[in-house]
Scaffold this active site. Structure first.
Site, PDB file in Angstrom:
ATOM      1  N   HIS A 144       0.819  -1.218   0.000  1.00 21.03           N
ATOM      2  CA  HIS A 144       0.000   0.000   0.000  1.00 21.03           C
ATOM      3  C   HIS A 144       0.854   1.271   0.000  1.00 21.03           C
ATOM      4  O   HIS A 144       0.340   2.362  -0.260  1.00 21.03           O
ATOM      5  CB  HIS A 144      -0.911   0.049   1.231  1.00 21.03           C
ATOM      6  CG  HIS A 144      -1.946  -1.028   1.277  1.00 21.03           C
ATOM      7  ND1 HIS A 144      -2.817  -1.244   0.221  1.00 21.03           N
ATOM      8  CD2 HIS A 144      -2.248  -1.953   2.220  1.00 21.03           C
ATOM      9  CE1 HIS A 144      -3.628  -2.266   0.547  1.00 21.03           C
ATOM     10  NE2 HIS A 144      -3.287  -2.714   1.735  1.00 21.03           N
ATOM     11  N   ASP A 181      -2.553 -10.504  -2.136  1.00 20.82           N
ATOM     12  CA  ASP A 181      -3.102  -9.938  -0.905  1.00 20.82           C
ATOM     13  C   ASP A 181      -4.552  -9.533  -1.192  1.00 20.82           C
ATOM     14  O   ASP A 181      -4.867  -9.069  -2.286  1.00 20.82           O
ATOM     15  CB  ASP A 181      -2.276  -8.717  -0.485  1.00 20.82           C
ATOM     16  CG  ASP A 181      -2.694  -8.170   0.874  1.00 20.82           C
ATOM     17  OD1 ASP A 181      -1.955  -8.368   1.844  1.00 20.82           O
ATOM     18  OD2 ASP A 181      -3.771  -7.531   0.956  1.00 20.82           O
ATOM     19  N   HIS A 183      -6.267  -7.143  -0.239  1.00 19.54           N
ATOM     20  CA  HIS A 183      -6.450  -5.713  -0.498  1.00 19.54           C
ATOM     21  C   HIS A 183      -5.696  -5.330  -1.773  1.00 19.54           C
ATOM     22  O   HIS A 183      -4.812  -6.056  -2.211  1.00 19.54           O
ATOM     23  CB  HIS A 183      -5.929  -4.905   0.696  1.00 19.54           C
ATOM     24  CG  HIS A 183      -6.564  -5.335   1.994  1.00 19.54           C
ATOM     25  ND1 HIS A 183      -5.905  -6.134   2.906  1.00 19.54           N
ATOM     26  CD2 HIS A 183      -7.798  -5.126   2.488  1.00 19.54           C
ATOM     27  CE1 HIS A 183      -6.722  -6.393   3.930  1.00 19.54           C
ATOM     28  NE2 HIS A 183      -7.871  -5.792   3.696  1.00 19.54           N
ATOM     29  N   ASP A 269      -4.304 -12.674   3.703  1.00 16.63           N
ATOM     30  CA  ASP A 269      -5.543 -12.161   4.287  1.00 16.63           C
ATOM     31  C   ASP A 269      -6.763 -12.463   3.418  1.00 16.63           C
ATOM     32  O   ASP A 269      -7.862 -11.968   3.688  1.00 16.63           O
ATOM     33  CB  ASP A 269      -5.435 -10.659   4.611  1.00 16.63           C
ATOM     34  CG  ASP A 269      -4.774  -9.860   3.524  1.00 16.63           C
ATOM     35  OD1 ASP A 269      -4.574 -10.400   2.412  1.00 16.63           O
ATOM     36  OD2 ASP A 269      -4.433  -8.687   3.779  1.00 16.63           O
TER      37      ASP A 269
HETATM   38 ZN   LIG Z   1      -3.954  -6.989   2.861  1.00 15.60          ZN
END
Ligand SMILES: [Zn+2]
Length: 377
Positions: A144, A181, A183, A269
């Site tokens: 991120h 991931d 996200h 995740d």
């Molecule tokens: Zn994540």
């Protein structure tokens, strides 16, 4: 003379000292609980993954790779000097946020540099042939992190600076970064948005975090158009749906791109127990995804594969996922045993493991329709 396949492991106890502070929602008022809830990005997750790897005899089958502290020069291939200075400044205090939701404690700049440097060291080891593939079990995560701010628990973008290391130091032309991931890897997407030399593929829960990032029609711009591949998936897409995405999108596009190095931004995740997302991947799902990327690397670039740790927040399950990925890299035990799923047989028979939901099917169809402008899939 040929030698046995060697897999490297980057791990350092100092990764466990990265301190996010007590809780995720401390700035909400009124705070509803009598006691603070532990921040989901706990050192226990990476620590337990390493412990499991030790217990299951995986670590001893890997070659230890020492991380380095990433230098300013290595970090400024993406991050701004002003941001590096800000992180250093925060780390001199009792801690604070490096951007939006990426807190560090005192001395946290060194741990973040050690995470970026760990992924760089993994790339160095793979590119020099010291090992064939490597797992960088680092912390804090990176995907991120933007050029000028930390985001979503990520301080420096480990995958981005490692990809640039491969290109600038080892003369690699094309790097594939596959981000599973749950996200969206916004920082990585931003880094290579107009760059056709790095193919970025992200599989993530649709519009989860960060908001607005990772829609299927975000494909890059200029020379980089078509070299960003986003596959947003609905909550509940499990092993079967992810298998479909790998078979119909990830592997065919990766083969056509023909990378010289494969990097996987591996957040665990998307697991069935994760508190921050709603996917249903189990251990066997992570094994299949790892095998798919090993296959791409074997076919395109003599197996050169670096897996770098991103998120994963289920305290009792994410460590098993990470250990399973490492075990997949080195191969099962001599008698063909894999790490048992603590969730038991149920993991393999839940609906998301054996069938493709209608909403997942249409999400995959939408992504394919967009990618057909650029790739023969
Ligand atoms: Zn994540």
């Amino acid at each position: 003379m040929s030698r046995d396949r060697l897999v490297g492991l980057v791990f350092d106890d100092r990764y466990l000292t990265h301190n996010t502070g007590l809780d995720l929602i401390e700035d909400r008022s009124p705070y509803p609980f009598a006691e603070p809830v532990a921040h989901p990005s706990s050192p226990a997750l990476v620590g337990r993954a390493k412990h499991l790897m030790d217990l299951f005899g995986i670590t001893e089958r890997m070659r230890r790779i020492d991380p380095i502290l990433a230098s300013d020069e290595q970090l400024t291939v993406y991050h701004t000097p002003e941001y590096l200075a800000r992180v250093t400044e925060i780390a001199r205090t009792d801690g604070g946020d490096t951007g939006s939701g990426a807190p560090i404690g005192r001395g946290g700049d060194r741990v973040a540099r050690l995470a970026a440097g760990g992924t760089i060291a993994a790339v160095d080891a793979v590119m020099t042939g010291e090992v064939d593939a490597a797992y960088a079990l680092v912390r804090p995560p990176g995907h991120h992190a933007m050029a000028d701010e930390g985001m979503g628990f990520c301080v420096f973008n480990n995958a981005v600076v490692a990809a640039r290391q491969a290109q600038h130091v080892h003369g690699v032309a094309r790097v594939l970064i596959l981000d599973w991931d749950v996200h969206h890897g916004n920082g990585t997407q931003a880094a290579f948005w107009d760059d056709p030399s790095v193919l970025f593929i992200s599989l993530h829960q649709d519009d989860l975090y960060p908001p607005g990032w990772g829609a299927a029609d975000q494909v890059g711009i200029g020379d980089g158009e078509g070299f960003t591949v986003n596959v947003p998936l609905p909550a509940g897409t499990g092993n079967f749906g992810y298998g479909e995405v790998f078979a119909t999108i990830v592997v065919p596009i990766a083969r056509q791109f023909d990378p010289d190095l494969v990097i996987v931004s591996a957040g665990q995740d998307a697991s069935v127990f994760d508190p921050l997302a709603r996917m249903s991947i189990t251990l066997s799902g992570y094994r299949v995804m790892s095998e798919a990327m090993m296959g791409v690397a074997a076919e395109c670039c003599e197996g050169r594969l670096v897996i770098t740790q991103e998120g994963g927040y289920a305290p009792h399950y994410a460590p098993y996922c990470s250990a399973t990925i490492a075990q997949t890299l080195v191969g099962s035990t001599a008698d063909g045993e894999w790490i048992p799923d603590p969730y038991g047989e149920r993991a393999e028979t839940q609906p998301a493991s054996v069938e493709l939901g209608l909403d997942a099917a249409s999400a995959i169809e939408r992504a394919i329709a967009i990618q057909r402008r650029y790739w023969a899939i």
